[in-house]
Design a protein around this motif. Structure first.
Motif, PDB file in Angstrom:
ATOM      1  N   SER A  48       0.821  -1.261  -0.195  1.00  0.00           N
ATOM      2  CA  SER A  48      -0.333  -0.283   0.226  1.00  0.00           C
ATOM      3  C   SER A  48       0.841   1.621  -0.068  1.00  0.00           C
ATOM      4  N   GLY A  49       2.127   1.247   0.194  1.00  0.00           N
ATOM      5  CA  GLY A  49       3.175   1.784   0.890  1.00  0.00           C
ATOM      6  C   GLY A  49       2.417   3.487   1.928  1.00  0.00           C
ATOM      7  N   LYS A  50       1.758   2.630   3.167  1.00  0.00           N
ATOM      8  CA  LYS A  50       0.990   4.080   3.234  1.00  0.00           C
ATOM      9  C   LYS A  50       2.263   3.217   5.336  1.00  0.00           C
ATOM     10  N   PRO A  51       2.354   4.383   6.170  1.00  0.00           N
ATOM     11  CA  PRO A  51       2.773   3.920   7.073  1.00  0.00           C
ATOM     12  C   PRO A  51       2.421   3.281   8.218  1.00  0.00           C
ATOM     13  N   VAL A  52       3.202   2.056   9.002  1.00  0.00           N
ATOM     14  CA  VAL A  52       2.670   1.669   9.923  1.00  0.00           C
ATOM     15  C   VAL A  52       2.482   2.799  11.189  1.00  0.00           C
ATOM     16  N   LEU A  53       1.056   2.066  11.890  1.00  0.00           N
ATOM     17  CA  LEU A  53       0.960   3.323  13.141  1.00  0.00           C
ATOM     18  C   LEU A  53       1.349   1.923  14.163  1.00  0.00           C
ATOM     19  N   LEU A  54       2.322   1.717  14.967  1.00  0.00           N
ATOM     20  CA  LEU A  54       2.265   0.797  15.978  1.00  0.00           C
ATOM     21  C   LEU A  54       2.012   1.795  17.589  1.00  0.00           C
ATOM     22  N   ASP A  55       0.735   1.011  17.884  1.00  0.00           N
ATOM     23  CA  ASP A  55      -0.069   1.639  18.681  1.00  0.00           C
ATOM     24  C   ASP A  55      -0.099   1.309  20.046  1.00  0.00           C
ATOM     25  N   PHE A  56       1.780   1.432  20.523  1.00  0.00           N
ATOM     26  CA  PHE A  56       2.214   0.839  22.401  1.00  0.00           C
ATOM     27  C   PHE A  56       1.628   0.509  23.525  1.00  0.00           C
ATOM     28  N   GLY A  57       0.270   0.105  24.237  1.00  0.00           N
ATOM     29  CA  GLY A  57      -0.429   0.613  25.391  1.00  0.00           C
ATOM     30  C   GLY A  57      -1.158  -0.870  26.119  1.00  0.00           C
ATOM     31  N   GLY A  58      -1.302  -0.558  27.103  1.00  0.00           N
ATOM     32  CA  GLY A  58      -2.056  -1.072  28.094  1.00  0.00           C
ATOM     33  C   GLY A  58      -4.108  -0.917  28.513  1.00  0.00           C
ATOM     34  N   GLN A  82      -7.522   4.833   5.693  1.00  0.00           N
ATOM     35  CA  GLN A  82      -6.694   5.342   4.541  1.00  0.00           C
ATOM     36  C   GLN A  82      -5.573   6.117   3.889  1.00  0.00           C
ATOM     37  N   ASN A  83      -4.997   5.921   5.249  1.00  0.00           N
ATOM     38  CA  ASN A  83      -3.551   6.906   5.299  1.00  0.00           C
ATOM     39  C   ASN A  83      -2.819   5.809   5.899  1.00  0.00           C
ATOM     40  N   PHE A  84      -3.451   4.796   7.224  1.00  0.00           N
ATOM     41  CA  PHE A  84      -2.114   3.910   7.711  1.00  0.00           C
ATOM     42  C   PHE A  84      -2.019   2.298   8.009  1.00  0.00           C
ATOM     43  N   GLU A  85      -1.155   1.293   8.031  1.00  0.00           N
ATOM     44  CA  GLU A  85      -1.990   0.418   8.679  1.00  0.00           C
ATOM     45  C   GLU A  85      -1.302   0.421   9.943  1.00  0.00           C
ATOM     46  N   VAL A  86      -2.891  -0.082  10.630  1.00  0.00           N
ATOM     47  CA  VAL A  86      -2.449   0.052  11.778  1.00  0.00           C
ATOM     48  C   VAL A  86      -1.882  -1.270  13.257  1.00  0.00           C
ATOM     49  N   VAL A  87      -1.418  -1.252  14.225  1.00  0.00           N
ATOM     50  CA  VAL A  87      -1.360  -2.612  15.162  1.00  0.00           C
ATOM     51  C   VAL A  87      -1.598  -1.734  16.486  1.00  0.00           C
ATOM     52  N   LEU A  88      -2.185  -3.349  17.520  1.00  0.00           N
ATOM     53  CA  LEU A  88      -2.097  -1.762  18.185  1.00  0.00           C
ATOM     54  C   LEU A  88      -2.200  -3.181  19.688  1.00  0.00           C
ATOM     55  N   ILE A  89      -0.412  -2.886  20.234  1.00  0.00           N
ATOM     56  CA  ILE A  89       0.274  -3.622  21.234  1.00  0.00           C
ATOM     57  C   ILE A  89      -0.444  -3.369  22.246  1.00  0.00           C
ATOM     58  N   ASN A  90      -0.193  -4.492  22.988  1.00  0.00           N
ATOM     59  CA  ASN A  90      -0.808  -4.601  23.920  1.00  0.00           C
ATOM     60  C   ASN A  90       0.889  -4.935  25.428  1.00  0.00           C
ATOM     61  N   VAL A  91       1.107  -4.268  25.507  1.00  0.00           N
ATOM     62  CA  VAL A  91       2.536  -4.557  26.643  1.00  0.00           C
ATOM     63  C   VAL A  91       2.000  -4.757  28.198  1.00  0.00           C
ATOM     64  N   SER A  92       0.874  -5.065  28.180  1.00  0.00           N
ATOM     65  CA  SER A  92       1.066  -5.405  29.801  1.00  0.00           C
ATOM     66  C   SER A  92       0.459  -4.542  30.507  1.00  0.00           C
ATOM     67  N   VAL A 117       5.704   3.851  11.099  1.00  0.00           N
ATOM     68  CA  VAL A 117       6.942   2.811  11.077  1.00  0.00           C
ATOM     69  C   VAL A 117       7.114   3.365   9.474  1.00  0.00           C
ATOM     70  N   SER A 118       7.591   3.932   8.418  1.00  0.00           N
ATOM     71  CA  SER A 118       8.161   3.938   6.902  1.00  0.00           C
ATOM     72  C   SER A 118       7.247   2.233   6.377  1.00  0.00           C
ATOM     73  N   ALA A 119       6.823   2.265   5.334  1.00  0.00           N
ATOM     74  CA  ALA A 119       6.688   1.359   4.591  1.00  0.00           C
ATOM     75  C   ALA A 119       7.585  -0.058   4.114  1.00  0.00           C
ATOM     76  N   ASP A 120       8.891   0.860   4.473  1.00  0.00           N
ATOM     77  CA  ASP A 120      10.479  -0.009   4.072  1.00  0.00           C
ATOM     78  C   ASP A 120      11.092  -0.271   5.212  1.00  0.00           C
ATOM     79  N   GLY A 121      10.238  -0.069   6.350  1.00  0.00           N
ATOM     80  CA  GLY A 121      10.799  -0.166   7.792  1.00  0.00           C
ATOM     81  C   GLY A 121      11.063   0.538   8.408  1.00  0.00           C
ATOM     82  N   LYS A 122      11.573   1.735   8.551  1.00  0.00           N
ATOM     83  CA  LYS A 122      12.367   2.873   8.829  1.00  0.00           C
ATOM     84  C   LYS A 122      11.299   3.464  10.146  1.00  0.00           C
TER      85      LYS A 122
END
Length: 154
Positions: A48-58, A82-92, A117-122
């Motif tokens: 997709s070329g979208k950046p990845v939004l990593l949401d770290f939380g509990g 439309q603009n991000f690939e999203v991952v919700l990361i549970n850190v307990s 994080v960019s589509a190429d992992g940066k």
């Protein structure tokens, strides 16, 4: 990456104002899902070329509830999709998945911490991953504006 993905530009952020939103009290999935969900999001981002939004939380954090409440507003959730690939990361209680932040050179401490994080992992927002760790004290518009600013870094 496809030509369409390379030409991707961020759509205009929605206007949501300053009225409080309803918090989402259990926003994060089971902690053991994080690695697989992150890998899937990174794979989608390459297409997709979208950046990845990593949401770290509990699920115990009022600031995480507030951020999730803003993300659940229909106009915001559509814009995010439309603009991000999203991952919700549970850190307990900061005991799980902390290594996923370290993989990007970040020590997760404030909740929530958001990595873009960019589509190429940066990692694109290394200097302010904790900007939304006070989401419960921010207006919904301020949260959206911060996400929009990060999205433009891609």
């Amino acid at each position: 990456m496809s030509d369409a993905a390379m030409a991707r530009t961020m759509t205009a952020a929605p206007t949501v104002g300053s009225e409080p939103v309803h918090p989402v009290v259990v926003p994060y999935p089971a902690p053991e899902m994080a690695t697989a969900q992150l890998q899937a999001a990174l794979a989608r981002a390459k297409v997709s070329g979208k950046p990845v939004l990593l949401d770290f939380g509990g699920n115990w954090s009022p600031d995480c509830w507030a951020l999730s409440g803003v993300l659940a507003v229909p106009a915001v959730s559509a814009w995010i999709a439309q603009n991000f690939e999203v991952v919700l990361i549970n850190v307990s209680r900061r005991t799980t998945n902390m290594d996923l932040g370290r993989n990007y050179g970040v020590e997760i401490s404030g909740m929530p911490s958001v990595l873009i994080v960019s589509a190429d992992g940066k990692l694109l927002n290394a200097n302010n991953v904790e900007a939304l760790s006070v989401a419960s004290k921010m207006t919904p518009q301020a949260v959206v504006d911060q996400l929009a600013a990060w999205g433009k870094l891609n």
